[in-house]
Scaffold this active site. Structure first.
Site, PDB file in Angstrom:
ATOM      1  N   ARG A  35       0.828  -1.219   0.000  1.00  0.00           N
ATOM      2  CA  ARG A  35       0.000   0.000   0.000  1.00  0.00           C
ATOM      3  C   ARG A  35       0.857   1.262   0.000  1.00  0.00           C
ATOM      4  O   ARG A  35       0.442   2.272  -0.557  1.00  0.00           O
ATOM      5  CB  ARG A  35      -0.950  -0.012   1.195  1.00  0.00           C
ATOM      6  CG  ARG A  35      -2.070  -0.990   0.966  1.00  0.00           C
ATOM      7  CD  ARG A  35      -3.137  -0.871   1.994  1.00  0.00           C
ATOM      8  NE  ARG A  35      -4.318  -1.569   1.519  1.00  0.00           N
ATOM      9  CZ  ARG A  35      -5.294  -2.012   2.291  1.00  0.00           C
ATOM     10  NH1 ARG A  35      -5.237  -1.822   3.583  1.00  0.00           N
ATOM     11  NH2 ARG A  35      -6.320  -2.640   1.777  1.00  0.00           N
ATOM     12  N   LYS A 197     -18.971 -13.430   2.847  1.00  0.00           N
ATOM     13  CA  LYS A 197     -19.956 -12.384   3.138  1.00  0.00           C
ATOM     14  C   LYS A 197     -21.062 -12.303   2.090  1.00  0.00           C
ATOM     15  O   LYS A 197     -21.063 -11.423   1.229  1.00  0.00           O
ATOM     16  CB  LYS A 197     -19.245 -11.036   3.259  1.00  0.00           C
ATOM     17  CG  LYS A 197     -18.384 -10.946   4.508  1.00  0.00           C
ATOM     18  CD  LYS A 197     -17.792  -9.561   4.640  1.00  0.00           C
ATOM     19  CE  LYS A 197     -16.464  -9.591   5.349  1.00  0.00           C
ATOM     20  NZ  LYS A 197     -15.310  -9.316   4.490  1.00  0.00           N
ATOM     21  N   GLY A 350      -8.685  -9.620  -0.005  1.00  0.00           N
ATOM     22  CA  GLY A 350      -7.438 -10.096   0.603  1.00  0.00           C
ATOM     23  C   GLY A 350      -7.032 -11.508   0.246  1.00  0.00           C
ATOM     24  O   GLY A 350      -5.877 -11.751  -0.122  1.00  0.00           O
ATOM     25  N   GLY A 373     -13.345  -3.752  -0.215  1.00  0.00           N
ATOM     26  CA  GLY A 373     -14.701  -3.249   0.033  1.00  0.00           C
ATOM     27  C   GLY A 373     -15.102  -2.196  -0.981  1.00  0.00           C
ATOM     28  O   GLY A 373     -16.225  -2.210  -1.509  1.00  0.00           O
TER      29      GLY A 373
HETATM   30  P1  AMP Z   1     -14.744 -12.542   2.341  1.00  0.00           P
HETATM   31  O1  AMP Z   1     -14.239 -11.643   3.406  1.00  0.00           O
HETATM   32  O2  AMP Z   1     -16.199 -12.434   2.091  1.00  0.00           O
HETATM   33  O3  AMP Z   1     -13.936 -12.478   1.050  1.00  0.00           O
HETATM   34  O4  AMP Z   1     -14.554 -14.012   2.899  1.00  0.00           O
HETATM   35  C1  AMP Z   1     -13.304 -14.582   3.120  1.00  0.00           C
HETATM   36  C2  AMP Z   1     -13.495 -15.721   4.057  1.00  0.00           C
HETATM   37  O5  AMP Z   1     -14.378 -16.671   3.503  1.00  0.00           O
HETATM   38  C3  AMP Z   1     -12.222 -16.484   4.351  1.00  0.00           C
HETATM   39  O6  AMP Z   1     -11.869 -16.269   5.691  1.00  0.00           O
HETATM   40  C4  AMP Z   1     -12.586 -17.926   4.094  1.00  0.00           C
HETATM   41  O7  AMP Z   1     -12.116 -18.797   5.089  1.00  0.00           O
HETATM   42  C5  AMP Z   1     -14.095 -17.902   4.097  1.00  0.00           C
HETATM   43  N1  AMP Z   1     -14.677 -19.011   3.343  1.00  0.00           N
HETATM   44  C6  AMP Z   1     -14.448 -19.338   2.074  1.00  0.00           C
HETATM   45  N2  AMP Z   1     -15.109 -20.454   1.732  1.00  0.00           N
HETATM   46  C7  AMP Z   1     -15.791 -20.845   2.820  1.00  0.00           C
HETATM   47  C8  AMP Z   1     -16.655 -21.945   3.105  1.00  0.00           C
HETATM   48  N3  AMP Z   1     -16.941 -22.843   2.173  1.00  0.00           N
HETATM   49  N4  AMP Z   1     -17.173 -22.040   4.344  1.00  0.00           N
HETATM   50  C9  AMP Z   1     -16.880 -21.118   5.282  1.00  0.00           C
HETATM   51  N5  AMP Z   1     -16.070 -20.062   5.083  1.00  0.00           N
HETATM   52  C10 AMP Z   1     -15.528 -19.925   3.851  1.00  0.00           C
END
Ligand code: AMP
Length: 394
Positions: A35, A197, A350, A373
């Site tokens: 960054r 999310k 990330g 975001g």
């Molecule tokens: P995000 O911040 O929405 O990009 O989500 C990232 C997070 O999603 C990471 O910490 C992953 O461990 C989690 N993740 C990805 N696939 C799965 C899954 N099948 N079940 C639960 N968590 C997940």
């Protein structure tokens, strides 16, 4: 088009530059300075044009009070290493008498880095008094903090309203690259979404079905969509409040002739632990006692085939629990597939970026976004408050 720093006369002017120096730290050391590195073109440009540069940023979530481990002092030290010929000072506060005195003593071509903005609760509340204090340090405001520009914070929106303003190079590049791909994509245009999310990313899917040719959904968010199709998802992550919306999106996509691809097999476990026994589930249906933690090999093949045929790709979010090596393969294989695309590829978030980095594929990606975001908000079709507030170029 918004006003950029190239449209401004900054010579001998105090310029308040809002950046995103929210770098990862461990024991007081910066573990990744991307960054800071990405900010250097704007900083160098403003310095060569004779600006007296006051740089401000947040770091972490100190929740409106001074937290020593979240001081920007290590960032000041790194900046000194990166710009050895520039005089750089650090103010122990971002507003108040000391900061003001130091700002007034700045000479053209020098930098003053202010302490963490979020040490004050007024920053995140967009408090008018805090914004006024911050604005009083400078004569011009420049926003280059793309990663924070979806937030209605004092240093992003409040200050911009009080001073002549412009966007920096990083902000311009991020916004223009993403909007250009959304508005003029070379087809086939494919979006890949993953991560957990659902409540954030489901609106991205909703907006993108009017723009892309196909959407690939993996990671934790896939199971809300699978449930919407009436498929058994066992104990997998689900956002029950969004199942109905997912159903509507699937119907709408079908009407428009847009393909939404979902996992057709999975790597599952009985619990979310790094050493859990891996169960390969060879169909979309997941047994009741299992949770899906990664896409399976058939899904990797299917998704990779679609990616291979595409000319433009947007990817945000891991395909599985990437933090656990046993469930990182899906994300790694998708990273490899995306890196082979000849056209424009944009990666944000990330974990997706971490996968690209670990595999040393950064050079093969057209644009790696510094703001997860903020880039999602653009993909949702929203205007970022930090961009909206900047005046248009004449
Ligand atoms: P995000 O911040 O929405 O990009 O989500 C990232 C997070 O999603 C990471 O910490 C992953 O461990 C989690 N993740 C990805 N696939 C799965 C899954 N099948 N079940 C639960 N968590 C997940």
């Amino acid at each position: 088009m918004k006003r950029t720093i190239e449209n401004l006369d900054v010579k001998n002017k105090r310029v308040l530059l809002r950046v995103d120096f929210n770098v990862p730290m461990e024991d007081g050391f910066i573990t990744d300075d991307t960054r800071i590195q990405r900010e250097l073109p704007t900083i160098k440009y403003l310095l060569t044009k004779g600006a007296k540069l006051i740089i401000c940023s947040h770091l972490g979530r100190p929740k409106g009070k001074v937290v020593e481990s979240m001081s920007l002092m290590p960032v000041a030290k790194r900046l000194i290493e990166l710009l050895p010929l520039t005089k750089i000072r650090f103010a122990n506060d971002c507003i108040g008498k000391e900061a003001k005195d130091m700002a007034e003593k700045l000479k053209a071509g020098e930098i003053l880095l202010l302490e963490n903005l979020r040490f004050y609760p007024g920053e995140e509340k967009n408090d008018p008094f805090f914004a006024k204090e911050l604005a009083s340090l400078a004569e011009i405001y420049v926003n280059d903090a793309f990663g924070t520009s979806h937030r209605n914070h004092a240093s992003i929106v409040g200050v911009a309203k009080l001073l002549p303003n412009a966007v920096g190079f990083l902000m311009g590049q991020e916004v223009n690259t993403i909007l250009d791909v959304l508005d003029n994509p070379i087809r086939p245009f494919v979006a890949i979404l993953g991560g957990s999310k659902v409540s954030d990313k489901i609106y991205v899917v909703m907006n993108l079905i009017s723009k892309v040719n196909a959407v690939l959904i993996g990671g934790g968010m896939a199971y809300t969509f699978l449930k919407a199709k009436g498929i058994n998802i066992g104990k997998s992550l689900v956002d029950d409040e969004k199942v109905e919306l997912a159903k509507n999106i699937l119907d709408e996509a079908e009407k428009r002739g847009i393909s939404i691809f979902l996992p057709i097999d999975h790597l599952c476990a009985e619990a979310l632990t790094p050493n859990a026994k891996v169960h390969k589930v060879r169909s979309a249906e997941i047994p009741d006692e299992l949770m899906a933690l990664d896409i399976g090999p058939k899904t990797v093949k299917l998704f990779s085939r679609v990616i291979k045929k595409s000319a433009t790709v947007i990817w945000n979010g891991p395909m599985g629990v990437f933090e656990f090596p046993k469930f990182a393969k899906g994300t790694e294989n998708i990273a490899k597939a995306v890196s082979k695309v000849q056209g424009k590829t944009i990666v944000g978030g990330g974990d997706s970026i971490a996968a690209i980095r670990e595999l040393k594929l950064e050079d093969k990606i057209y644009h790696i976004s510094t703001g997860g975001g903020a880039s999602l908000k653009l993909l949702e079709g929203e205007i970022l408050p930090g961009v909206e507030v900047i005046e248009d170029a004449k």
